[in-house]
Structures are given as C-alpha cells and as structure tokens.
Scaffold this motif. Structure first.
Motif, PDB file in Angstrom:
ATOM      1  N   LEU A  50       0.439  90.318  -8.065  1.00  0.00           N
ATOM      2  CA  LEU A  50       0.557  91.857  -8.408  1.00  0.00           C
ATOM      3  C   LEU A  50      -0.770  92.229  -8.205  1.00  0.00           C
ATOM      4  CD1 LEU A  50       1.854  94.626  -8.851  1.00  0.00           C
ATOM      5  CD2 LEU A  50       1.684  94.016 -11.406  1.00  0.00           C
ATOM      6  N   GLN A  51      -1.054  93.288  -6.947  1.00  0.00           N
ATOM      7  CA  GLN A  51      -2.287  93.480  -6.830  1.00  0.00           C
ATOM      8  C   GLN A  51      -2.467  94.869  -6.065  1.00  0.00           C
ATOM      9  OE1 GLN A  51      -4.975  90.766  -4.962  1.00  0.00           O
ATOM     10  NE2 GLN A  51      -6.758  91.572  -6.257  1.00  0.00           N
ATOM     11  N   ASN A  52      -3.353  95.760  -6.442  1.00  0.00           N
ATOM     12  CA  ASN A  52      -3.322  97.158  -5.732  1.00  0.00           C
ATOM     13  C   ASN A  52      -2.301  97.779  -5.961  1.00  0.00           C
ATOM     14  OD1 ASN A  52      -6.144  96.660  -4.817  1.00  0.00           O
ATOM     15  ND2 ASN A  52      -5.325  95.295  -3.186  1.00  0.00           N
ATOM     16  N   SER A  56       3.749  91.436  -4.319  1.00  0.00           N
ATOM     17  CA  SER A  56       3.682  90.801  -3.229  1.00  0.00           C
ATOM     18  C   SER A  56       4.913  89.532  -3.222  1.00  0.00           C
ATOM     19  CB  SER A  56       2.242  90.039  -2.995  1.00  0.00           C
ATOM     20  OG  SER A  56       2.234  89.349  -1.738  1.00  0.00           O
ATOM     21  N   VAL A  57       5.842  90.030  -2.859  1.00  0.00           N
ATOM     22  CA  VAL A  57       7.048  89.166  -2.934  1.00  0.00           C
ATOM     23  C   VAL A  57       6.571  87.718  -1.633  1.00  0.00           C
ATOM     24  CG1 VAL A  57       9.239  88.930  -2.062  1.00  0.00           C
ATOM     25  CG2 VAL A  57       8.623  90.916  -3.300  1.00  0.00           C
ATOM     26  N   GLN A  58       5.880  88.177  -0.653  1.00  0.00           N
ATOM     27  CA  GLN A  58       5.326  87.205   0.064  1.00  0.00           C
ATOM     28  C   GLN A  58       4.636  86.329  -0.225  1.00  0.00           C
ATOM     29  OE1 GLN A  58       5.205  90.370   0.887  1.00  0.00           O
ATOM     30  NE2 GLN A  58       6.353  90.990   2.597  1.00  0.00           N
TER      31      GLN A  58
END
Length: 208
Positions: A50-52, A56-58
């Motif tokens: 988790l960022q920004n 991000s599931v990828q």
C-alpha cells in the motif's frame, strides 16, 4: 543489500517530511493452525503493498508453507487442506521470500501482535533475528476514529468483520490470508480518511 540487513536499528520516529502517502506499507495477514504461539504453525502468509493511497494488487505476496503440524478443526475456517497445494516451500524458504518482499516497510495488520508474533516465533525456530519493522494495528487505529461519548457503547475488541461491515467492504475472500490483507488495506485507508476529518494526521501521529 543483503537479505538480513532489514533488521538494522531504526529511528524512533520518521522524518517529519515523509508523508503517509510516500511510505511503503506492507499489509499482512497469516492463516495458522491455531492461536498457540508455541505449538501452532503458519499455513499461509498473504501480504500486499500500500503506497500513495493505492493498494497494489499486482505487487502482492502469497505463500503456502509445508506442513508437519495440522489441525482439522481450524481448516473449517481458513479452508487450507493438508494436500491443497502440492508444491510448498519449507518454513525457512517461505520466511526468506517474505522478508525479501517486506524489506524495511511499515507492517499493517488487524491485531498485529498475533501475526508478528507468529512470524517471530517462526524466525526464532530458524535461528533468524526478530522483525524490527514498525507496525500499525487497524483494530487500535479504528478505535481512535470513534466518538467518545457515554451515549455510544465502545467494544473492547473489534474484529476484521466489524470493520468490513462498518466500511461496507466486501468479505468475499474473508479467511484467506491475501483476502484478509486486502480488507485490512481498505480499512486502513478509510481509517486514515476518518482521522484526517477530525484533524490533520501525519505518519508519526499514527504510531501514538
């Protein structure tokens, strides 16, 4: 950088200029054979970045561990059968892969102490140092969003289901490690939004 440089001593607080958005969080969940830190074992580790403000599931991590210890009663909850996955790494191999993914990120989990303690016990069994990453607990952070009033009854214990219901998060993949990590990540974003509605919140304030 060597694999085990992640345990370097960190400052007590982050640079005040580093925002919540800039920080790399790893949202974590473990599925285990039970709740006994000494005798139970990790079945699966699920985590995502988790960022920004983006989940991000990828950029996710999911690994099923080789099992010598098995409890049929808990299999009814997490659905992981002994022979469910044919190729499973050893505990040591799984830990090495997870540590590489984790790096020095801040760990987020729901009731963080359980997941971190289970991982630390596994690290100890494999003669590896304990995690030194900073941690955040969505169960604790959620309580900070609640109004303090004698008219409002606060619970001592808020489950991940409670947060999913409160924030209208789908529980389709509940009780899978990666599914629970995803629910936790959404809940964290909702909690930060709520805290910001009350007052400006920076990264250091989340740890208070």
């Amino acid at each position: 950088m060597g694999l085990f440089n992640f345990w370097k001593k960190e400052e007590n607080l982050f640079d005040e200029n580093i925002t919540i958005e800039e920080t790399r969080f790893v949202v974590l969940d473990t599925e285990t054979t039970g709740f006994d830190y000494e005798n139970d074992r990790i079945l699966c580790i699920g985590a995502l970045v988790l960022q920004n403000g983006i989940i991000s599931v990828q950029d996710s991590f999911e690994i099923y561990l080789q099992q010598d210890h098995y409890d049929k009663s808990t299999a009814q909850i997490h659905g992981i059968l002994r022979d469910f996955i044919i190729k499973r790494p050893s505990e040591l191999e799984a830990l090495e892969q997870f540590l590489s993914f984790l790096g020095d990120s801040v760990i987020i989990a729901h009731h963080t102490i359980f997941d971190v303690t289970m991982i630390n016990k596994a690290l100890e069994r494999n003669n590896l140092p304990q995690l030194s990453n900073k941690t955040l607990d969505t169960a604790y952070l959620y309580k900070r969003t609640l109004i303090k009033s004698h008219l409002f009854e606060r619970k001592d214990h808020y489950t991940l289901d409670d947060l999913a219901d409160k924030f209208d998060i789908s529980k389709k993949d509940r009780h899978t490690a990666l599914g629970d990590a995803y629910i936790t990540a959404i809940a964290f974003l909702k909690i930060v939004k709520k805290l910001r509605e009350k007052k400006e919140v920076n990264l250091n304030q989340l740890f208070k």
